[in-house]
Write a protein that holds these residues in place. Structure first.
Motif, PDB file in Angstrom:
ATOM      1  N   GLY A  48      -6.040   1.704  -1.157  1.00  0.00           N
ATOM      2  CA  GLY A  48      -6.555   0.494  -1.779  1.00  0.00           C
ATOM      3  C   GLY A  48      -7.804   0.746  -2.593  1.00  0.00           C
ATOM      4  N   LEU A  52      -6.766   2.637  -5.727  1.00  0.00           N
ATOM      5  CA  LEU A  52      -6.008   1.799  -6.655  1.00  0.00           C
ATOM      6  C   LEU A  52      -6.898   0.896  -7.506  1.00  0.00           C
ATOM      7  CD1 LEU A  52      -2.965   0.901  -4.403  1.00  0.00           C
ATOM      8  CD2 LEU A  52      -2.852   2.057  -6.620  1.00  0.00           C
ATOM      9  N   ASN A  67      -7.038  -5.332  -5.903  1.00  0.00           N
ATOM     10  CA  ASN A  67      -5.989  -6.349  -5.823  1.00  0.00           C
ATOM     11  C   ASN A  67      -5.780  -7.046  -7.168  1.00  0.00           C
ATOM     12  OD1 ASN A  67      -5.389  -6.454  -2.770  1.00  0.00           O
ATOM     13  ND2 ASN A  67      -7.616  -6.585  -2.857  1.00  0.00           N
ATOM     14  N   PRO A 126      -2.745  -3.746  -0.655  1.00  0.00           N
ATOM     15  CA  PRO A 126      -2.152  -3.109  -1.846  1.00  0.00           C
ATOM     16  C   PRO A 126      -0.633  -3.251  -1.903  1.00  0.00           C
ATOM     17  CG  PRO A 126      -3.785  -1.658  -0.848  1.00  0.00           C
ATOM     18  CD  PRO A 126      -3.567  -2.788   0.108  1.00  0.00           C
TER      19      PRO A 126
END
Length: 575
Positions: free
Chosen positions: A247, A250, A411, A480
């Protein structure tokens, strides 16, 4: 006043032939024409709001790729790798890095291809990939947020280097790292390409040599690296820890937008250059994440070396790149030289990435502001805005909350990028509901397309709720997965449900000339924009809703349309 005089002189031939363009008519006012001309003149350097024409794209595929990859010289990867490794252990950190890299590469590929093939940035791609002309504004805000978060992160790293090497207080270092970028982003791609190409060899030398030395001279550091269990003391594979690590990584997904800000200047793809063209697109597009993953693993490797080999108390600073490289340099050379090189590396890296952050962020803000207000304030206004926000973050010591900030932001980034990638790969190519050729021009698109817009909002909303524990602690690490899966599935579902009716407001732009040449590249035929009096290439043009005095067709650029407050030039919708 001088701008008004200049614009009047240039616009006189076009307006003299068209009495419809004037005060009290259906067309834009003289001030509206001046806004369009001002936007056109400035964007001739960097194509802020526009398709990048062939006449400007004089670089080879290799130069464009090198320039794009120069933008990933940032040191934040070293901090990210160290942070997640210290928190979750080496095994979980590496697995998280790999998971993130696979997702980023897969979703970045279609975006990079569209940018290079059609010479448009990610905002223009987003407009025609399920969001609509105004719907993509929210994604511009997401991207602008990415640029000032990572500008602040890199500026913090530079301030750490200046404090360690020169004794500069961090608050002053934050200001210095911000101010030095401003003169470098006054100009666009020409200046950035030169900067990236010339600084890359030195950056690579300072980056690669110390890591190679460490592996060769201290082979035992490899065993320590893989044995490291992190703060939890349980470094074995754990799915929750892997996803938490992924996460954080990302959060870098929006980096593809900065790569695209360079890739849109790729030369036309032909039979002669297709090999080099594809290599450049893959390497400098989604391929950036391969280099990023390597840097994250190296950052963790050096951090563990500092903790396990030199001093366990080094964990306090082991996530700071300047301390990481200083520790290795000191093994190789005298202390004074080690300190000098560590500071030089930090400064070069910060400049290379933050000129891109400042440049790309200013494009995103300018694009959004111009569409909302129909006024073009100049890109430099938003260079300053972006840097002021970044400076506030630095002075607020965001570096200490890095994992939380990046985990939350990931997110939003995933919801946007995966939604666009899904529309391209599934709706355009598989289902053939979304128009295959990207459309970005005002009047051709609906204001908002629910296919992408709703998909992104639902994906981001659900994954953020999961991230903050709304569905329980057991599910929390997997935000994620929620973001990616929802953003992947919802666009085709909504495209089928709406039967693709909200993609195009018009099928025909009113121009008889073909949009593409024999090789499938955007045409370089030019047409005169009757609002600005400037010629633009065919893909940037539409027929104006206002014909000439004798009924002859006239044309308007997408740029002039973006500053048209009256709407008098926009063609009517087609059923």
């Amino acid at each position: 006043m001088s701008d008004d005089k200049t614009s009047t002189a240039i616009l006189e031939p076009a307006t003299a032939a068209s009495s419809a363009v004037g005060i009290g008519g259906a067309g834009a006012s003289p001030q509206g024409n001046a806004d369009a001309l001002s936007a056109a003149k400035e964007s001739l350097e960097d194509y802020t709001l526009r398709f990048a024409p062939r006449s400007y794209r004089k670089w080879s595929a290799g130069v464009v790729a090198t320039s794009a990859l120069g933008g990933i010289a940032y040191l934040a990867d070293f901090s990210i790798g160290a942070n997640i490794g210290i928190a979750y252990g080496t095994v979980n950190a590496i697995l998280g890095i790999v998971v993130a890299a696979v997702i980023i590469f897969a979703t970045g590929f279609p975006l990079a291809y569209y940018a290079a093939r059609y010479n448009i940035d990610l905002d223009l791609i987003t407009r025609g990939s399920g969001f609509g002309y105004y719907g993509s504004i929210v994604t511009n805000v997401i991207f602008a947020t990415f640029t000032f978060i990572f500008f602040a992160l890199e500026g913090s790293i530079m301030a750490q280097g200046l404090e360690l090497g020169l004794g500069v207080p961090q608050w002053l270092g934050y200001a210095a790292s911000t101010i030095i970028i401003i003169p470098l982003v006054i100009y666009g791609m020409k200046t950035l390409a030169t900067l990236q190409v010339w600084t890359t060899p030195l950056w690579l030398l300072l980056m690669v040599v110390p890591v190679g030395y460490l592996v060769i001279s201290h082979p035992e550091s490899i065993d320590s690296f893989f044995a490291y269990t992190g703060e939890s003391g349980n470094g074995g594979p754990n799915l929750a820890s892997v996803m938490l690590a992924a996460g954080v990584c990302l959060s870098l997904m929006a980096q593809i937008a900065e790569q695209i800000d360079y890739l849109r200047f790729m030369p036309p793809k032909t039979a002669e250059n297709k090999g080099a063209w594809w290599r450049a697109v893959i390497l400098a597009g989604p391929g950036w994440v391969l280099f990023g993953a390597i840097k994250q693993i190296v950052g963790l490797f050096i951090a563990i070396y500092l903790i396990a080999t030199l001093d366990p108390s080094a964990s306090v600073h082991a996530n700071e790149p300047v301390h990481q490289f200083l520790g290795v340099y000191q093994e190789m050379m005298p202390a004074w030289l080690a300190m000098t090189l560590a500071v030089v590396l930090v400064v070069i890296s910060q400049i290379k990435i933050n000129v891109t952050n400042a440049y790309s962020g200013s494009l995103a803000w300018t694009n959004s502001f111009t569409r909302i207000t129909k006024t073009y304030p100049g890109r430099m206004v938003f260079v300053v805005v972006n840097l002021v926000i970044a400076l506030i973050l630095m002075e607020s010591n965001m570096f200490d909350f890095l994992n939380t900030i990046l985990g939350f932001y990931a997110n939003c980034a995933m919801a946007w990028v995966v939604t666009v990638a899904s529309d391209i790969a599934i709706n355009k190519y598989l289902l053939k509901i979304s128009p295959k050729v990207p459309e970005f021009r005002r009047g051709m698109l609906y204001a908002v397309n629910p296919v992408g817009f709703v998909s992104m909002l639902v994906s981001a909303g659900v994954s953020i709720a999961v991230f903050f524990g709304a569905f329980g602690a057991a599910v929390q690490p997997y935000s994620p997965i929620f973001a990616v899966v929802i953003a992947l599935i919802m666009p085709p579902v909504l495209a089928i449900a709406t039967r693709g009716r909200y993609y195009l407001r018009r099928q025909d732009d009113g121009i008889d000339l073909p949009m593409f040449d024999a090789d499938g590249n955007p045409s370089n035929e030019k047409l005169l924009c009757h609002v600005t009096g400037i010629e633009f290439e065919r893909p940037d043009m539409l027929r104006s809703a206002q014909d000439g005095p004798d009924g002859e067709p006239r044309y308007i650029s997408s740029l002039a349309l973006s500053t048209d407050k009256s709407g008098g030039y926009v063609l009517p919708a087609q059923k």
